[in-house]
Design a protein around this motif. Structure first.
Motif, PDB file in Angstrom:
ATOM      1  N   TYR A  10      -7.718  28.259   9.456  1.00  0.00           N
ATOM      2  CA  TYR A  10      -7.770  29.183  10.601  1.00  0.00           C
ATOM      3  C   TYR A  10      -6.411  29.220  11.311  1.00  0.00           C
ATOM      4  O   TYR A  10      -5.885  30.287  11.619  1.00  0.00           O
ATOM      5  N   TYR A  11      -5.837  28.046  11.554  1.00  0.00           N
ATOM      6  CA  TYR A  11      -4.564  27.998  12.284  1.00  0.00           C
ATOM      7  C   TYR A  11      -3.402  28.480  11.430  1.00  0.00           C
ATOM      8  O   TYR A  11      -2.478  29.107  11.950  1.00  0.00           O
ATOM      9  N   PHE A  32      -7.615  21.577  15.040  1.00  0.00           N
ATOM     10  CA  PHE A  32      -6.751  21.842  13.893  1.00  0.00           C
ATOM     11  C   PHE A  32      -7.194  21.024  12.685  1.00  0.00           C
ATOM     12  O   PHE A  32      -7.215  21.525  11.564  1.00  0.00           O
ATOM     13  N   CYS A  33      -7.538  19.760  12.908  1.00  0.00           N
ATOM     14  CA  CYS A  33      -7.977  18.895  11.800  1.00  0.00           C
ATOM     15  C   CYS A  33      -9.231  19.460  11.121  1.00  0.00           C
ATOM     16  O   CYS A  33      -9.394  19.311   9.914  1.00  0.00           O
ATOM     17  N   VAL A  63      -1.432  27.474  21.634  1.00  0.00           N
ATOM     18  CA  VAL A  63      -1.849  26.121  21.992  1.00  0.00           C
ATOM     19  C   VAL A  63      -3.032  25.759  21.110  1.00  0.00           C
ATOM     20  O   VAL A  63      -4.025  26.486  21.065  1.00  0.00           O
ATOM     21  N   VAL A  64      -2.876  24.663  20.385  1.00  0.00           N
ATOM     22  CA  VAL A  64      -3.868  24.234  19.404  1.00  0.00           C
ATOM     23  C   VAL A  64      -4.347  22.844  19.784  1.00  0.00           C
ATOM     24  O   VAL A  64      -3.524  21.951  19.990  1.00  0.00           O
ATOM     25  N   ILE A  89      -1.150  31.490  12.822  1.00  0.00           N
ATOM     26  CA  ILE A  89       0.313  31.389  12.910  1.00  0.00           C
ATOM     27  C   ILE A  89       0.967  32.508  12.110  1.00  0.00           C
ATOM     28  O   ILE A  89       1.855  33.207  12.612  1.00  0.00           O
ATOM     29  N   THR A  90       0.529  32.701  10.875  1.00  0.00           N
ATOM     30  CA  THR A  90       1.152  33.743  10.049  1.00  0.00           C
ATOM     31  C   THR A  90       0.882  35.137  10.616  1.00  0.00           C
ATOM     32  O   THR A  90       1.760  35.998  10.575  1.00  0.00           O
ATOM     33  N   ARG A  91      -0.296  35.351  11.181  1.00  0.00           N
ATOM     34  CA  ARG A  91      -0.597  36.648  11.814  1.00  0.00           C
ATOM     35  C   ARG A  91       0.385  36.924  12.942  1.00  0.00           C
ATOM     36  O   ARG A  91       0.933  38.034  13.061  1.00  0.00           O
ATOM     37  N   ARG A  92       0.638  35.924  13.759  1.00  0.00           N
ATOM     38  CA  ARG A  92       1.559  36.101  14.885  1.00  0.00           C
ATOM     39  C   ARG A  92       2.993  36.336  14.405  1.00  0.00           C
ATOM     40  O   ARG A  92       3.721  37.141  14.994  1.00  0.00           O
TER      41      ARG A  92
END
Length: 174
Positions: free
Chosen positions: A117-118, A111-112, A105-106, A122-125
């Protein structure tokens, strides 16, 4: 598509907002990302989309959610506030039913400010799930930040009107 091509698959799941648990069952390694925005500015965006698509704010815009029959004939602000509240409620319930490793949940405004960071989150997950190998993930090369569009622009209603109506819709005090 993900199973056929054995590749990552991403989609904006507007049509599936009210069916997240069922959608999650269709994939081995799903990652649901909810970019949650201040609902007042979601209301403004939906009213602007009505105007942009149909020339007025009275015509329904977007998918017809299950609450559509009740919402379609209301004042445009009440209709859209109810639409946004219903969608947010459905997504929140659907996301809550998922295990932690299958959701992120972002907050839109955050995010902007921190897209890198996001991207990394995402890629880590995806790497942890085994959906992609770490060496396949390119370094982030996007923007440092984005300006968000959370400024009131509507002439038909004030931001205060939107806040009052959304509060009434979400608390049942109409």
């Amino acid at each position: 598509m993900a199973n056929i091509f054995e590749k990552l698959f991403a989609m904006k799941a507007m049509i599936m907002n009210q069916n997240i648990p069922e959608l999650a069952e269709q994939f081995d390694k799903p990652l649901f990302i909810w970019i949650r925005r201040d609902p007042i500015f979601n209301i403004q965006s939906a009213l602007e989309a009505r105007k942009r698509q149909y020339g007025d704010i009275n015509t329904w815009y977007s998918f017809k959610i299950k609450e559509y029959p009740h919402l379609k004939d209301l004042d445009p602000l009440e209709s859209v506030a109810g639409q946004i509240a219903a969608i947010n409620r459905s997504v929140e319930q659907g996301i809550a039913a998922l295990p932690e490793h299958k959701k992120l949940v972002v907050q839109y405004e955050d995010f902007c400010q921190r897209p890198e960071y996001y991207y990394n989150e995402i890629t880590r997950r995806l790497v942890e799930q085994g959906g992609v190998r770490a060496e396949q993930v390119p370094e982030y090369s996007g923007e440092v930040s984005f300006s968000n569009t959370n400024r009131w622009r509507l002439e038909e209603y004030s931001q205060g009107d939107a806040e009052r109506v959304y509060e009434a819709v979400t608390t049942g005090k109409e």
